[in-house]
Design a protein around this motif. Structure first.
Motif, PDB file in Angstrom:
ATOM      1  N   ILE A  92       0.828  -1.195   0.000  1.00  0.00           N
ATOM      2  CA  ILE A  92       0.000   0.000   0.000  1.00  0.00           C
ATOM      3  C   ILE A  92       0.876   1.265   0.000  1.00  0.00           C
ATOM      4  N   SER A  93       2.093   1.132   0.541  1.00  0.00           N
ATOM      5  CA  SER A  93       2.977   2.306   0.590  1.00  0.00           C
ATOM      6  C   SER A  93       3.430   2.742  -0.811  1.00  0.00           C
ATOM      7  N   ASP A  94       3.413   1.853  -1.775  1.00  0.00           N
ATOM      8  CA  ASP A  94       3.742   2.234  -3.164  1.00  0.00           C
ATOM      9  C   ASP A  94       2.592   3.028  -3.788  1.00  0.00           C
ATOM     10  N   PHE A  95       1.375   2.807  -3.248  1.00  0.00           N
ATOM     11  CA  PHE A  95       0.187   3.230  -3.971  1.00  0.00           C
ATOM     12  C   PHE A  95       0.058   4.743  -4.171  1.00  0.00           C
ATOM     13  N   GLU A  96       0.312   5.505  -3.106  1.00  0.00           N
ATOM     14  CA  GLU A  96       0.060   6.949  -3.199  1.00  0.00           C
ATOM     15  C   GLU A  96       0.957   7.600  -4.264  1.00  0.00           C
ATOM     16  N   TYR A  97       2.238   7.269  -4.207  1.00  0.00           N
ATOM     17  CA  TYR A  97       3.196   7.793  -5.183  1.00  0.00           C
ATOM     18  C   TYR A  97       2.799   7.381  -6.602  1.00  0.00           C
ATOM     19  N   GLU A  98       2.446   6.097  -6.736  1.00  0.00           N
ATOM     20  CA  GLU A  98       2.099   5.570  -8.059  1.00  0.00           C
ATOM     21  C   GLU A  98       0.816   6.201  -8.599  1.00  0.00           C
ATOM     22  N   MET A  99      -0.144   6.431  -7.701  1.00  0.00           N
ATOM     23  CA  MET A  99      -1.410   7.010  -8.155  1.00  0.00           C
ATOM     24  C   MET A  99      -1.184   8.424  -8.681  1.00  0.00           C
ATOM     25  N   HIS A 100      -0.354   9.200  -7.957  1.00  0.00           N
ATOM     26  CA  HIS A 100      -0.074  10.568  -8.415  1.00  0.00           C
ATOM     27  C   HIS A 100       0.638  10.554  -9.766  1.00  0.00           C
TER      28      HIS A 100
END
Ligand code: COA
Length: 162
Positions: A92-100
């Protein structure tokens, strides 16, 4: 023909990346692994070394090409006529960066979608910097990287230690 681009630093490529490439190669007609030439990020392996290591590690996949790019990813996607960007998600920690990043790329090149591929559980903890640090300190990274990368890391660190 469906063309996907898998961009990244790949310094160096790990078994986690290879897992994502293998999964992508089953979904698209052609997958281009695009190694970014990032002047601001200090790399252990040169661009040419990173490309060579990926080529050696993906030789078993007929529909996979290895290339490099500099500048904006959106321009490179346009040039290659790609319809998708591949990104791996480990946690889940990858998600925010990847979503942006996916949203930014969608705005820059609306005809291209980002496809997220979930990493196998055995690779969720693997990162290029983790592997480099472990190898530098004498840890066994055999299960985390292709054999050519392991040999490359050993050679680099022998040079550094002198
Ligand atoms: N297995 C193992 N490691 C993984 C992984 C997986 N499945 N998925 C991600 N990682 C790791 C990488 O090893 C890397 O680890 P490190 O930080 O320890 O080196 C880290 O996650 C992220 O690296 P990477 O996938 O190489 O992404 P990046 O953030 O360095 O680069 C680009 C991403 C190249 C796609 C982005 O910088 C880019 O597009 N650059 C071009 C300029 C541009 O267009 N900018 C605007 C885009 S929003």
């Amino acid at each position: 023909m469906s063309i996907a681009v898998y961009p990244g630093s790949f310094d160096p490529v790990t078994n986690g990346h290879i897992d994502i490439v293998e999964k992508s190669s089953r979904l698209f007609d052609k997958v281009i692994i695009a190694v970014v030439h990032n002047v601001t990020k200090k790399a252990l392996f040169t661009l040419d070394e990173r490309v060579a290591l990926i080529k050696e590690s993906t030789g078993h996949l007929d529909n996979v090409e290895v290339d490099c790019f500099s500048g904006l990813l959106a321009n490179y996607l346009y040039e290659k006529n790609a319809g998708a960007i591949i990104r791996g998600l480990r946690s889940i920690s990858d998600f925010e960066y990847e979503m942006h990043m996916a949203m930014m790329n969608k705005r820059l090149i609306p005809e291209v979608d980002t496809i997220f591929i979930i990493a196998d559980t055995e690779y969720v903890f693997v990162s290029s910097s983790g592997v480099k640090e472990a190898a530098l300190l004498g840890g066994d990274v055999t299960s985390m990287v292709p054999p050519q990368v392991k040999a490359g890391l050993e050679q680099k660190y022998r040079q550094i230690r002198g």
